[in-house]
Design a protein around this motif. Structure first.
Motif, PDB file in Angstrom:
ATOM      1  N   PRO A 114     -41.322 -75.850 -87.511  1.00  0.00           N
ATOM      2  CA  PRO A 114     -42.464 -75.258 -88.226  1.00  0.00           C
ATOM      3  C   PRO A 114     -42.908 -73.915 -87.667  1.00  0.00           C
ATOM      4  CG  PRO A 114     -42.833 -77.604 -87.869  1.00  0.00           C
ATOM      5  CD  PRO A 114     -41.603 -77.237 -87.079  1.00  0.00           C
ATOM      6  N   ARG A 115     -42.877 -73.727 -86.364  1.00  0.00           N
ATOM      7  CA  ARG A 115     -43.336 -72.460 -85.782  1.00  0.00           C
ATOM      8  C   ARG A 115     -42.339 -71.339 -86.070  1.00  0.00           C
ATOM      9  NH1 ARG A 115     -47.718 -72.951 -82.443  1.00  0.00           N
ATOM     10  NH2 ARG A 115     -48.283 -75.078 -81.854  1.00  0.00           N
ATOM     11  N   LEU A 116     -41.046 -71.609 -85.866  1.00  0.00           N
ATOM     12  CA  LEU A 116     -40.045 -70.592 -86.149  1.00  0.00           C
ATOM     13  C   LEU A 116     -39.970 -70.308 -87.648  1.00  0.00           C
ATOM     14  CD1 LEU A 116     -37.089 -71.463 -83.753  1.00  0.00           C
ATOM     15  CD2 LEU A 116     -39.065 -69.975 -83.365  1.00  0.00           C
ATOM     16  N   ALA A 117     -40.167 -71.340 -88.469  1.00  0.00           N
ATOM     17  CA  ALA A 117     -40.122 -71.150 -89.916  1.00  0.00           C
ATOM     18  C   ALA A 117     -41.197 -70.170 -90.365  1.00  0.00           C
ATOM     19  CB  ALA A 117     -40.303 -72.482 -90.637  1.00  0.00           C
ATOM     20  N   ALA A 118     -42.371 -70.225 -89.745  1.00  0.00           N
ATOM     21  CA  ALA A 118     -43.436 -69.290 -90.117  1.00  0.00           C
ATOM     22  C   ALA A 118     -43.009 -67.850 -89.835  1.00  0.00           C
ATOM     23  CB  ALA A 118     -44.715 -69.632 -89.346  1.00  0.00           C
ATOM     24  N   ALA A 119     -42.374 -67.620 -88.697  1.00  0.00           N
ATOM     25  CA  ALA A 119     -41.913 -66.277 -88.349  1.00  0.00           C
ATOM     26  C   ALA A 119     -40.770 -65.838 -89.249  1.00  0.00           C
ATOM     27  CB  ALA A 119     -41.483 -66.236 -86.881  1.00  0.00           C
ATOM     28  N   LEU A 120     -39.841 -66.731 -89.525  1.00  0.00           N
ATOM     29  CA  LEU A 120     -38.691 -66.381 -90.363  1.00  0.00           C
ATOM     30  C   LEU A 120     -39.136 -66.034 -91.784  1.00  0.00           C
ATOM     31  CD1 LEU A 120     -36.205 -69.085 -89.089  1.00  0.00           C
ATOM     32  CD2 LEU A 120     -35.763 -66.628 -89.067  1.00  0.00           C
ATOM     33  N   ARG A 121     -40.040 -66.804 -92.331  1.00  0.00           N
ATOM     34  CA  ARG A 121     -40.505 -66.524 -93.697  1.00  0.00           C
ATOM     35  C   ARG A 121     -41.280 -65.211 -93.755  1.00  0.00           C
ATOM     36  NH1 ARG A 121     -41.254 -72.433 -93.949  1.00  0.00           N
ATOM     37  NH2 ARG A 121     -39.612 -73.210 -95.310  1.00  0.00           N
ATOM     38  N   ALA A 122     -42.066 -64.933 -92.718  1.00  0.00           N
ATOM     39  CA  ALA A 122     -42.796 -63.660 -92.692  1.00  0.00           C
ATOM     40  C   ALA A 122     -41.832 -62.485 -92.624  1.00  0.00           C
ATOM     41  CB  ALA A 122     -43.748 -63.644 -91.497  1.00  0.00           C
ATOM     42  N   LEU A 123     -40.796 -62.595 -91.789  1.00  0.00           N
ATOM     43  CA  LEU A 123     -39.798 -61.525 -91.688  1.00  0.00           C
ATOM     44  C   LEU A 123     -39.072 -61.323 -93.000  1.00  0.00           C
ATOM     45  CD1 LEU A 123     -37.729 -59.605 -90.374  1.00  0.00           C
ATOM     46  CD2 LEU A 123     -36.537 -61.630 -89.506  1.00  0.00           C
ATOM     47  N   HIS A 124     -38.635 -62.399 -93.632  1.00  0.00           N
ATOM     48  CA  HIS A 124     -37.885 -62.279 -94.876  1.00  0.00           C
ATOM     49  C   HIS A 124     -38.777 -61.772 -96.016  1.00  0.00           C
ATOM     50  CE1 HIS A 124     -33.838 -64.166 -94.148  1.00  0.00           C
ATOM     51  NE2 HIS A 124     -34.446 -64.373 -92.992  1.00  0.00           N
ATOM     52  N   ALA A 125     -40.058 -62.088 -95.952  1.00  0.00           N
ATOM     53  CA  ALA A 125     -40.971 -61.613 -96.983  1.00  0.00           C
ATOM     54  C   ALA A 125     -41.258 -60.128 -96.844  1.00  0.00           C
ATOM     55  CB  ALA A 125     -42.286 -62.394 -96.932  1.00  0.00           C
ATOM     56  N   ARG A 126     -41.263 -59.608 -95.602  1.00  0.00           N
ATOM     57  CA  ARG A 126     -41.608 -58.203 -95.371  1.00  0.00           C
ATOM     58  C   ARG A 126     -40.639 -57.564 -94.382  1.00  0.00           C
ATOM     59  NH1 ARG A 126     -47.652 -57.400 -93.763  1.00  0.00           N
ATOM     60  NH2 ARG A 126     -46.951 -55.244 -94.044  1.00  0.00           N
ATOM     61  N   PRO A 127     -39.380 -57.399 -94.765  1.00  0.00           N
ATOM     62  CA  PRO A 127     -38.415 -56.784 -93.835  1.00  0.00           C
ATOM     63  C   PRO A 127     -38.759 -55.332 -93.516  1.00  0.00           C
ATOM     64  CG  PRO A 127     -37.458 -56.981 -96.019  1.00  0.00           C
ATOM     65  CD  PRO A 127     -38.749 -57.740 -96.055  1.00  0.00           C
ATOM     66  N   GLU A 128     -39.579 -54.697 -94.366  1.00  0.00           N
ATOM     67  CA  GLU A 128     -39.950 -53.298 -94.145  1.00  0.00           C
ATOM     68  C   GLU A 128     -40.988 -53.126 -93.041  1.00  0.00           C
ATOM     69  OE1 GLU A 128     -43.143 -54.922 -96.729  1.00  0.00           O
ATOM     70  OE2 GLU A 128     -40.964 -55.156 -96.582  1.00  0.00           O
ATOM     71  N   ARG A 129     -41.633 -54.195 -92.624  1.00  0.00           N
ATOM     72  CA  ARG A 129     -42.652 -54.089 -91.578  1.00  0.00           C
ATOM     73  C   ARG A 129     -41.987 -53.746 -90.239  1.00  0.00           C
ATOM     74  NH1 ARG A 129     -46.846 -58.960 -89.756  1.00  0.00           N
ATOM     75  NH2 ARG A 129     -47.485 -57.995 -87.787  1.00  0.00           N
ATOM     76  N   PRO A 130     -42.617 -52.919 -89.388  1.00  0.00           N
ATOM     77  CA  PRO A 130     -42.025 -52.575 -88.081  1.00  0.00           C
ATOM     78  C   PRO A 130     -42.163 -53.735 -87.088  1.00  0.00           C
ATOM     79  CG  PRO A 130     -44.155 -51.512 -88.312  1.00  0.00           C
ATOM     80  CD  PRO A 130     -43.862 -52.150 -89.651  1.00  0.00           C
ATOM     81  N   TRP A 131     -41.355 -54.749 -87.284  1.00  0.00           N
ATOM     82  CA  TRP A 131     -41.481 -55.978 -86.507  1.00  0.00           C
ATOM     83  C   TRP A 131     -41.147 -55.762 -85.036  1.00  0.00           C
ATOM     84  CZ3 TRP A 131     -43.857 -60.016 -88.508  1.00  0.00           C
ATOM     85  CH2 TRP A 131     -43.851 -60.197 -89.899  1.00  0.00           C
ATOM     86  N   THR A 132     -41.886 -56.468 -84.178  1.00  0.00           N
ATOM     87  CA  THR A 132     -41.570 -56.577 -82.755  1.00  0.00           C
ATOM     88  C   THR A 132     -41.528 -58.060 -82.412  1.00  0.00           C
ATOM     89  OG1 THR A 132     -43.883 -56.595 -82.046  1.00  0.00           O
ATOM     90  CG2 THR A 132     -42.810 -54.423 -82.272  1.00  0.00           C
ATOM     91  N   VAL A 133     -41.023 -58.372 -81.237  1.00  0.00           N
ATOM     92  CA  VAL A 133     -41.016 -59.775 -80.806  1.00  0.00           C
ATOM     93  C   VAL A 133     -42.443 -60.300 -80.749  1.00  0.00           C
ATOM     94  CG1 VAL A 133     -40.427 -61.360 -78.929  1.00  0.00           C
ATOM     95  CG2 VAL A 133     -38.847 -59.523 -79.546  1.00  0.00           C
ATOM     96  N   ALA A 134     -43.366 -59.463 -80.301  1.00  0.00           N
ATOM     97  CA  ALA A 134     -44.766 -59.889 -80.210  1.00  0.00           C
ATOM     98  C   ALA A 134     -45.323 -60.220 -81.598  1.00  0.00           C
ATOM     99  CB  ALA A 134     -45.591 -58.802 -79.539  1.00  0.00           C
ATOM    100  N   ASP A 135     -44.976 -59.392 -82.614  1.00  0.00           N
ATOM    101  CA  ASP A 135     -45.452 -59.657 -83.969  1.00  0.00           C
ATOM    102  C   ASP A 135     -44.925 -60.993 -84.484  1.00  0.00           C
ATOM    103  OD1 ASP A 135     -46.782 -57.198 -84.095  1.00  0.00           O
ATOM    104  OD2 ASP A 135     -44.995 -56.180 -84.890  1.00  0.00           O
ATOM    105  N   LEU A 136     -43.639 -61.227 -84.287  1.00  0.00           N
ATOM    106  CA  LEU A 136     -43.035 -62.480 -84.753  1.00  0.00           C
ATOM    107  C   LEU A 136     -43.605 -63.670 -83.991  1.00  0.00           C
ATOM    108  CD1 LEU A 136     -39.352 -61.233 -85.089  1.00  0.00           C
ATOM    109  CD2 LEU A 136     -40.864 -61.888 -86.968  1.00  0.00           C
ATOM    110  N   ALA A 137     -43.855 -63.493 -82.689  1.00  0.00           N
ATOM    111  CA  ALA A 137     -44.466 -64.559 -81.900  1.00  0.00           C
ATOM    112  C   ALA A 137     -45.855 -64.888 -82.429  1.00  0.00           C
ATOM    113  CB  ALA A 137     -44.530 -64.148 -80.430  1.00  0.00           C
ATOM    114  N   ASP A 138     -46.601 -63.872 -82.847  1.00  0.00           N
ATOM    115  CA  ASP A 138     -47.921 -64.113 -83.429  1.00  0.00           C
ATOM    116  C   ASP A 138     -47.808 -64.939 -84.706  1.00  0.00           C
ATOM    117  OD1 ASP A 138     -49.318 -62.800 -81.464  1.00  0.00           O
ATOM    118  OD2 ASP A 138     -49.475 -60.905 -82.559  1.00  0.00           O
ATOM    119  N   GLU A 139     -46.816 -64.627 -85.540  1.00  0.00           N
ATOM    120  CA  GLU A 139     -46.617 -65.410 -86.764  1.00  0.00           C
ATOM    121  C   GLU A 139     -46.328 -66.873 -86.444  1.00  0.00           C
ATOM    122  OE1 GLU A 139     -46.954 -64.523 -89.869  1.00  0.00           O
ATOM    123  OE2 GLU A 139     -47.283 -62.363 -89.577  1.00  0.00           O
TER     124      GLU A 139
END
Length: 314
Positions: free
Chosen positions: A209-234
Motif C-alpha cells: 500500500p505505501r509503495l503503491a501510493a508513490a507509484l500511482r502518484a509518479l505515473h499520474a504526474r511523470p512531469e513533476r520534478p520528482w525526488t526520492v524525498a517527494d516519493l517518500a512523502d507520497e
C-alpha cells in the motif's frame, strides 16, 4: 522522519493505473495461437526464447516446469502466463523419463496432436506465443512476475476463446483487436493469478500500500520534478526507509525507475510524432528541450529527433 499513516484517500492522482500503463506500453502482438490435443505418455521440452508464452488448459491435466522450478500440476480452467519465456518442460501426469522428440502433428487449421495420434485426447490446451513491440520491452517485462498461474477464472477463459476465434477469423482490424485482447489477457492474468516465481517488480510494488501510493502518484504526474524525498512523502515513509523498501520490492532504485519510466513514455511520444521535442520534454518532466535531449541521448544513444525518424522509417 518515521513512517506515518499513509493517506490513501481517493484523488485525481490515484486514478492512474501503473499496471495498465505498462501493459499498454508493451504493445503486445500475437505470433501464433493453436489448439493442441495430447494423448498417452509424453514429455516435451521447449527452450527459452525470451518471448511471452501462455497456455490455457481446456480439458484434462498435465505437469509443467518453468526454469527448473518446482513443477505445477495444471487442470482444466488453469491459465499460465510467462512474460519472458524460460525453458519449459510440459508432460503428461504419467510422464516418461525422456523427452518426446517428435514435433506436434498438425491435424487441422490451428489444431495439433501430441503423443498417440489415434487415441482419444486426454488433454486439450490453447497455447500461444506473442511478442512485445515496445523498444523498452526488456525493462517493462522486468516489472512483471516471471510466471503467473491463474486458476478457474471464467473471464480469462472467455478472453482466450476470443483470442482463438480472432486469430483465424481474418476479420478487418484483426491485428488491432488481437492487441487489445492480449492487453486484457495480460492484465486479467496478473491481477487474478498467483506469481508462482515471485520476483521484484511493479506488481509486488502495487501490492504494498505505501509503495503503491508513490507509484500511482509518479505515473499520474511523470512531469513533476520528482525526488526520492517527494516519493517518500507520497508513501508516508522516511526517505531512507522508502529507498530501501522500493529498491527491494520493485527491483530498481526509485530515481532509476523514474528515469526508465520517463524514457519509456518519451519513446512512445516520439514514435507517435504528434508532439515537438519541446512538448515531449515537458510531458516527461524536463525543464527544457536541451536537458531532455542530453538525458535521452545518454539513455538511448540517439537524439530525440533521430530516434523519432528511425521509428518512422521502421
Amino acid at each position: 522522519m518515521a513512517d506515518r499513516p499513509a493517506n490513501f484517500g481517493v484523488s485525481p492522482v490515484m486514478s492512474i493505473d501503473p499496471l495498465a500503463e505498462v501493459v499498454t506500453l508493451l504493445q503486445p502482438a500475437i505470433r501464433f495461437s493453436k489448439l493442441v490435443e495430447y494423448a498417452g505418455a509424453w514429455k516435451i521440452r521447449r527452450e527459452g526464447t525470451g518471448e511471452p508464452f501462455y497456455c490455457a488448459v481446456l480439458d484434462g491435466g498435465c505437469r509443467m516446469t518453468v526454469d527448473e522450478q518446482a513443477p505445477m500440476i495444471l487442470q482444466a480452467g488453469d491459465f499460465v502466463l510467462v512474460p519472458a519465456m524460460h525453458t519449459i518442460v510440459s508432460a503428461s501426469l504419467d510422464a516418461p523419463e525422456i523427452e518426446t522428440t517428435r514435433e506436434p502433428i498438425e491435424i487441422g487449421e490451428g489444431r495439433f496432436r501430441v503423443g498417440c495420434v489415434d487415441a482419444p485426447a486426454e488433454l486439450t490446451m490453447r497455447i500461444g506465443h506473442c511478442h512485445f513491440a515496445s523498444p523498452d520491452a526488456d525493462l517493462l517485462v522486468r516489472l512483471l512476475p516471471r510466471v503467473i498461474l491463474a486458476r478457474g477464472e471464467p473471464r480469462l477463459a472467455t478472453l482466450m476463446q476470443l483470442v482463438g476465434e480472432e486469430s483465424f477469423a481474418r476479420r478487418p482490424a484483426r491485428e488491432v483487436v488481437l492487441e487489445r485482447l492480449l492487453e486484457l489477457v495480460l492484465i486479467e492474468a496478473v491481477r487474478s493469478g498467483d506469481a508462482t516465481m515471485s520476483a521484484p517488480g511493479l506488481v509486488q510494488g502495487l501490492a504494498d500500500p505505501r509503495l503503491a501510493a508513490a507509484l500511482r502518484a509518479l505515473h499520474a504526474r511523470p512531469e513533476r520534478p520528482w525526488t526520492v524525498a517527494d516519493l517518500a512523502d507520497e508513501a508516508a515513509m522516511s526517505r531512507s526507509a522508502f529507498f530501501a523498501r522500493f529498491s527491494r520490492i520493485v527491483g530498481l532504485p526509485p530515481m532509476e525507475y523514474v528515469l526508465a519510466w520517463r524514457m519509456a513514455l518519451a519513446k512512445r511520444l516520439l514514435s507517435d510524432r504528434e508532439l515537438a521535442v519541446e512538448q515531449v520534454a515537458e510531458r516527461v518532466g524536463y525543464s527544457s528541450a536541451s536537458t531532455f535531449t542530453v538525458a535521452f541521448g545518454r539513455y538511448t544513444g540517439l537524439s530525440p529527433a533521430r530516434y523519432g525518424r528511425a521509428q518512422k522509417a521502421a
